[in-house]
Design a protein around this motif. Structure first.
Motif, PDB file in Angstrom:
ATOM      1  N   THR A   1      -5.221   2.464  -0.656  1.00 14.85           N
ATOM      2  CA  THR A   1      -6.282   1.365   0.004  1.00 14.85           C
ATOM      3  C   THR A   1      -7.229   0.847  -1.152  1.00 14.85           C
ATOM      4  O   THR A   1      -7.996   1.723  -1.558  1.00 14.85           O
ATOM      5  CB  THR A   1      -7.108   1.656   1.128  1.00 14.85           C
ATOM      6  OG1 THR A   1      -6.266   2.176   2.269  1.00 14.85           O
ATOM      7  CG2 THR A   1      -7.934   0.776   1.831  1.00 14.85           C
TER       8      THR A   1
ATOM      9  N   LYS B   1       0.721  -1.106   0.000  1.00 12.86           N
ATOM     10  CA  LYS B   1      -0.039   0.002  -0.140  1.00 12.86           C
ATOM     11  C   LYS B   1       0.724   1.516  -0.119  1.00 12.86           C
ATOM     12  O   LYS B   1       0.223   2.265  -0.040  1.00 12.86           O
ATOM     13  CB  LYS B   1      -0.812  -0.051   1.074  1.00 12.86           C
ATOM     14  CG  LYS B   1      -1.859  -1.242   1.344  1.00 12.86           C
ATOM     15  CD  LYS B   1      -3.008  -0.977   2.557  1.00 12.86           C
ATOM     16  CE  LYS B   1      -3.978  -2.133   2.394  1.00 12.86           C
ATOM     17  NZ  LYS B   1      -4.790  -1.965   3.362  1.00 12.86           N
TER      18      LYS B   1
ATOM     19  N   SER C   1      -9.629   2.205  -5.961  1.00 11.79           N
ATOM     20  CA  SER C   1      -8.498   2.389  -4.777  1.00 11.79           C
ATOM     21  C   SER C   1      -8.809   3.822  -4.570  1.00 11.79           C
ATOM     22  O   SER C   1      -8.823   4.775  -5.315  1.00 11.79           O
ATOM     23  CB  SER C   1      -7.123   2.185  -5.264  1.00 11.79           C
ATOM     24  OG  SER C   1      -6.921   0.765  -5.520  1.00 11.79           O
TER      25      SER C   1
END
Length: 176
Positions: A90, A57, A97
């Protein structure tokens, strides 16, 4: 011509969320023109970025910016920025995302050879299209700038521009 310039401003390219151990390339290209009476202001900016996604991430990289501002009857102003950024993303699904970019660095402007620091925080949405290509959308963020020139007092600006800007871009992820 105005439609083309508007399209260039909207087609702001940024790097997007990607896979671990990948290189992300991108940047912004923008143009603005404003006319007030006999005075005309033209602004062109190019801001490339290169990043490396070191975790699932998290991405870190370098960013730069070259901006030219021309105003009728006044000298041309040039502004340069160089710094780094980190991104936390995320995934919401395979297609969507959300991410936030935090950038900071050094800046210099040709007006009185002013130098200073900048920082920004920009949340955005990424839409995964296909084969590492995607679209990015952001509607503003928080920006801080300070400049200190030889003959001018120190300038500090804090901007909160959520909902005042719209950036739409394309991105490409290059896996290693």
């Amino acid at each position: 011509m105005k439609k083309l310039l508007f399209a260039v401003v909207l087609l702001i390219t940024t790097i997007a969320s990607a896979q671990k151990n990948s290189i992300l390339l991108g940047g912004n290209v923008g143009y603005a023109s404003e006319k007030l009476g006999d005075s005309k202001l033209e602004n062109f900016e190019f801001s490339p970025r290169v990043g490396y996604q070191f975790a699932e991430k998290c991405t870190a990289g370098v960013e730069g910016s070259i901006m030219n501002v021309k105003t009728t009857g006044i000298d041309k102003t040039e502004k340069y920025k160089i710094g780094g950024f980190v991104r936390y993303s995320t995934p919401l699904s395979q297609m969507f995302s959300v991410f936030a970019d935090l950038g900071a660095g050094y800046q210099n402007t040709s007006v009185n050879n002013a130098k200073g620091f900048y920082a920004s925080l920009t949340p955005a949405l990424f839409i995964n299209m296909k084969n590492g290509f995607g679209l990015n959308f952001s509607i503003g963020g928080i920006n801080y700038d300070n400049l200190d020139g030889k003959n001018d007092p120190r300038q500090e600006n804090l901007g909160f521009n959520f909902g005042k800007t719209l950036n739409i871009g394309i991105s490409k992820n290059f896996g290693l």
